[in-house]
Motif scaffolding. Structure first.
Motif, PDB file in Angstrom:
ATOM      1  N   UNK A 112       6.346   2.652  -1.270  1.00 47.58           N
ATOM      2  CA  UNK A 112       5.657   3.445  -0.253  1.00 47.58           C
ATOM      3  C   UNK A 112       4.797   2.520   0.618  1.00 47.58           C
ATOM      4  N   UNK A 113       4.539   2.893   1.867  1.00 47.89           N
ATOM      5  CA  UNK A 113       3.920   1.965   2.818  1.00 47.89           C
ATOM      6  C   UNK A 113       2.403   1.799   2.716  1.00 47.89           C
ATOM      7  N   UNK A 114       1.713   2.590   1.901  1.00 49.02           N
ATOM      8  CA  UNK A 114       0.261   2.499   1.864  1.00 49.02           C
ATOM      9  C   UNK A 114      -0.233   1.504   0.819  1.00 49.02           C
ATOM     10  N   UNK A 115       0.215   1.623  -0.405  1.00 56.61           N
ATOM     11  CA  UNK A 115      -0.193   0.688  -1.460  1.00 56.61           C
ATOM     12  C   UNK A 115       0.940  -0.236  -1.885  1.00 56.61           C
ATOM     13  N   UNK A 116       2.159   0.051  -1.458  1.00 54.65           N
ATOM     14  CA  UNK A 116       3.303  -0.785  -1.807  1.00 54.65           C
ATOM     15  C   UNK A 116       3.862  -0.508  -3.186  1.00 54.65           C
ATOM     16  N   UNK A 117       3.477   0.624  -3.790  1.00 59.63           N
ATOM     17  CA  UNK A 117       3.956   0.952  -5.127  1.00 59.63           C
ATOM     18  C   UNK A 117       5.402   1.439  -5.070  1.00 59.63           C
ATOM     19  N   UNK A 118       6.191   1.039  -6.066  1.00 54.52           N
ATOM     20  CA  UNK A 118       7.584   1.451  -6.135  1.00 54.52           C
ATOM     21  C   UNK A 118       8.464   0.276  -6.528  1.00 54.52           C
ATOM     22  N   UNK A 119       9.766   0.425  -6.292  1.00 62.42           N
ATOM     23  CA  UNK A 119      10.730  -0.617  -6.646  1.00 62.42           C
ATOM     24  C   UNK A 119      11.191  -1.297  -5.366  1.00 62.42           C
ATOM     25  N   UNK A 120      11.103  -2.615  -5.335  1.00 60.25           N
ATOM     26  CA  UNK A 120      11.525  -3.365  -4.153  1.00 60.25           C
ATOM     27  C   UNK A 120      12.330  -4.588  -4.583  1.00 60.25           C
ATOM     28  N   UNK A 121      13.128  -5.112  -3.639  1.00 62.35           N
ATOM     29  CA  UNK A 121      13.830  -6.367  -3.893  1.00 62.35           C
ATOM     30  C   UNK A 121      12.807  -7.490  -3.907  1.00 62.35           C
ATOM     31  N   UNK A 122      13.133  -8.596  -4.541  1.00 66.90           N
ATOM     32  CA  UNK A 122      12.167  -9.678  -4.759  1.00 66.90           C
ATOM     33  C   UNK A 122      11.545 -10.199  -3.459  1.00 66.90           C
ATOM     34  N   UNK A 123      12.350 -10.468  -2.446  1.00 67.00           N
ATOM     35  CA  UNK A 123      11.819 -11.029  -1.201  1.00 67.00           C
ATOM     36  C   UNK A 123      11.689  -9.994  -0.086  1.00 67.00           C
ATOM     37  N   UNK A 124      11.743  -8.730  -0.424  1.00 69.73           N
ATOM     38  CA  UNK A 124      11.642  -7.672   0.588  1.00 69.73           C
ATOM     39  C   UNK A 124      10.206  -7.578   1.108  1.00 69.73           C
ATOM     40  N   UNK A 125      10.077  -7.450   2.411  1.00 68.78           N
ATOM     41  CA  UNK A 125       8.765  -7.311   3.030  1.00 68.78           C
ATOM     42  C   UNK A 125       8.549  -5.837   3.355  1.00 68.78           C
ATOM     43  N   UNK A 126       7.461  -5.296   2.860  1.00 72.96           N
ATOM     44  CA  UNK A 126       7.150  -3.884   3.097  1.00 72.96           C
ATOM     45  C   UNK A 126       6.081  -3.812   4.172  1.00 72.96           C
ATOM     46  N   UNK A 127       6.400  -3.114   5.260  1.00 68.02           N
ATOM     47  CA  UNK A 127       5.411  -2.959   6.328  1.00 68.02           C
ATOM     48  C   UNK A 127       4.362  -1.971   5.864  1.00 68.02           C
ATOM     49  N   UNK A 128       3.129  -2.442   5.822  1.00 64.02           N
ATOM     50  CA  UNK A 128       2.036  -1.621   5.311  1.00 64.02           C
ATOM     51  C   UNK A 128       1.368  -0.858   6.434  1.00 64.02           C
ATOM     52  N   UNK A 129       0.928   0.359   6.097  1.00 60.44           N
ATOM     53  CA  UNK A 129       0.199   1.193   7.055  1.00 60.44           C
ATOM     54  C   UNK A 129      -1.273   1.217   6.666  1.00 60.44           C
ATOM     55  N   UNK A 130      -2.112   1.452   7.640  1.00 62.77           N
ATOM     56  CA  UNK A 130      -3.542   1.585   7.375  1.00 62.77           C
ATOM     57  C   UNK A 130      -3.785   2.952   6.745  1.00 62.77           C
ATOM     58  N   UNK A 131      -4.735   3.015   5.854  1.00 60.49           N
ATOM     59  CA  UNK A 131      -5.077   4.282   5.209  1.00 60.49           C
ATOM     60  C   UNK A 131      -5.944   5.125   6.117  1.00 60.49           C
ATOM     61  N   UNK A 132      -6.598   6.112   5.532  1.00 56.97           N
ATOM     62  CA  UNK A 132      -7.471   6.978   6.320  1.00 56.97           C
ATOM     63  C   UNK A 132      -8.693   6.185   6.801  1.00 56.97           C
ATOM     64  N   UNK A 133      -9.046   6.399   8.026  1.00 56.26           N
ATOM     65  CA  UNK A 133     -10.214   5.728   8.590  1.00 56.26           C
ATOM     66  C   UNK A 133     -11.474   6.519   8.214  1.00 56.26           C
ATOM     67  N   UNK A 134     -12.522   5.811   7.816  1.00 56.96           N
ATOM     68  CA  UNK A 134     -13.772   6.464   7.452  1.00 56.96           C
ATOM     69  C   UNK A 134     -14.648   6.583   8.687  1.00 56.96           C
ATOM     70  N   UNK A 135     -15.104   7.751   8.944  1.00 56.95           N
ATOM     71  CA  UNK A 135     -16.016   7.956  10.085  1.00 56.95           C
ATOM     72  C   UNK A 135     -17.354   8.383   9.533  1.00 56.95           C
ATOM     73  N   UNK A 136     -18.410   7.787  10.046  1.00 55.57           N
ATOM     74  CA  UNK A 136     -19.741   8.166   9.591  1.00 55.57           C
ATOM     75  C   UNK A 136     -20.304   9.259  10.499  1.00 55.57           C
ATOM     76  N   UNK A 137     -21.063  10.105   9.951  1.00 53.88           N
ATOM     77  CA  UNK A 137     -21.667  11.172  10.726  1.00 53.88           C
ATOM     78  C   UNK A 137     -20.915  12.472  10.551  1.00 53.88           C
ATOM     79  N   UNK A 138     -21.623  13.534  10.571  1.00 53.06           N
ATOM     80  CA  UNK A 138     -21.006  14.852  10.399  1.00 53.06           C
ATOM     81  C   UNK A 138     -20.700  15.445  11.752  1.00 53.06           C
ATOM     82  N   UNK A 139     -19.667  16.222  11.794  1.00 53.04           N
ATOM     83  CA  UNK A 139     -19.264  16.826  13.061  1.00 53.04           C
ATOM     84  C   UNK A 139     -19.817  18.191  13.217  1.00 53.04           C
TER      85      UNK A 139
END
Length: 187
Positions: free
Chosen positions: A160-187
């Motif tokens: 999976x693209x967020x933490x890279x957990x799962x089964x992959x080939x040895x030299x496979x490159x997994x494109x990682x995505x950014x997780x949820x962005x933290x915003x300070x302050x209440x809306x």
């Protein structure tokens, strides 16, 4: 003429070759392989210089395609019975592991049950590191079977693209995505 198809295939001296009609049989240190080919492609084995030559019967488009394909498949057969093919997989994840039990590969991939896969005839599975990251080596003389079984194993839990957990080939490159962005302050 096909650039790949016109190249002769060198056969090592320790490989036994049998060509009948459009069927090629090879036997070497890593096993025996038999494959039938299209009758529009003529296969010749020259015993004196231990070379296999592939010729096509016409210059039609499908014959040209079969010419290169047949040569490539026979070259893969020669490589498979002499050296063999292998693929390496990594299983990444907390609690994920792999083990071989008899003729079965047992994978723990975070599901409520272990995943049991029957190892096909002619395929060998080695588990070098059973836990995180678990490392598997799938090897055999048939390139197609090694690749197919590796793809079946990887398909049980693709990375999976967020933490890279799962089964992959040895030299496979997994494109990682950014997780949820933290915003300070209440809306």
């Amino acid at each position: 003429m096909s650039r790949i198809g016109k190249q002769p295939i060198k056969i090592p001296s320790d490989v036994k070759v049998s060509v009948t009609d459009s069927t090629v049989s090879l036997e070497g240190a890593k096993g025996k392989m038999v494959q039938a080919f299209h009758p529009d492609v003529h296969i010749e084995f020259h015993q004196n210089d231990r070379q296999m030559v592939i010729k096509r019967i016409s210059d039609e488009k499908y014959c040209k395609a079969l010419h290169g394909l047949t040569r490539a498949l026979i070259a893969n057969m020669v490589f498979g019975v002499t050296k063999g093919f292998s693929k390496k997989l990594e299983i990444i994840g907390l609690g994920y592991n792999a083990k071989v039990q008899g003729k079965e590969l047992v994978l723990s991939l975070g599901y409520t049950h272990p995943v049991h896969l029957i190892i096909p005839q002619g395929i060998k599975v080695d588990v070098t590191n059973p836990t995180n990251p678990a490392k598997l080596t799938i090897s055999g003389s048939d390139k197609q079977m090694v690749g197919q079984f590796s793809a079946v194993i990887r398909g049980k839990k693709p990375p999976e693209p967020y933490k890279g957990m799962g089964i992959k080939y040895e030299n496979e490159v997994i494109r990682r995505k950014a997780g949820k962005a933290f915003t300070s302050g209440a809306a």
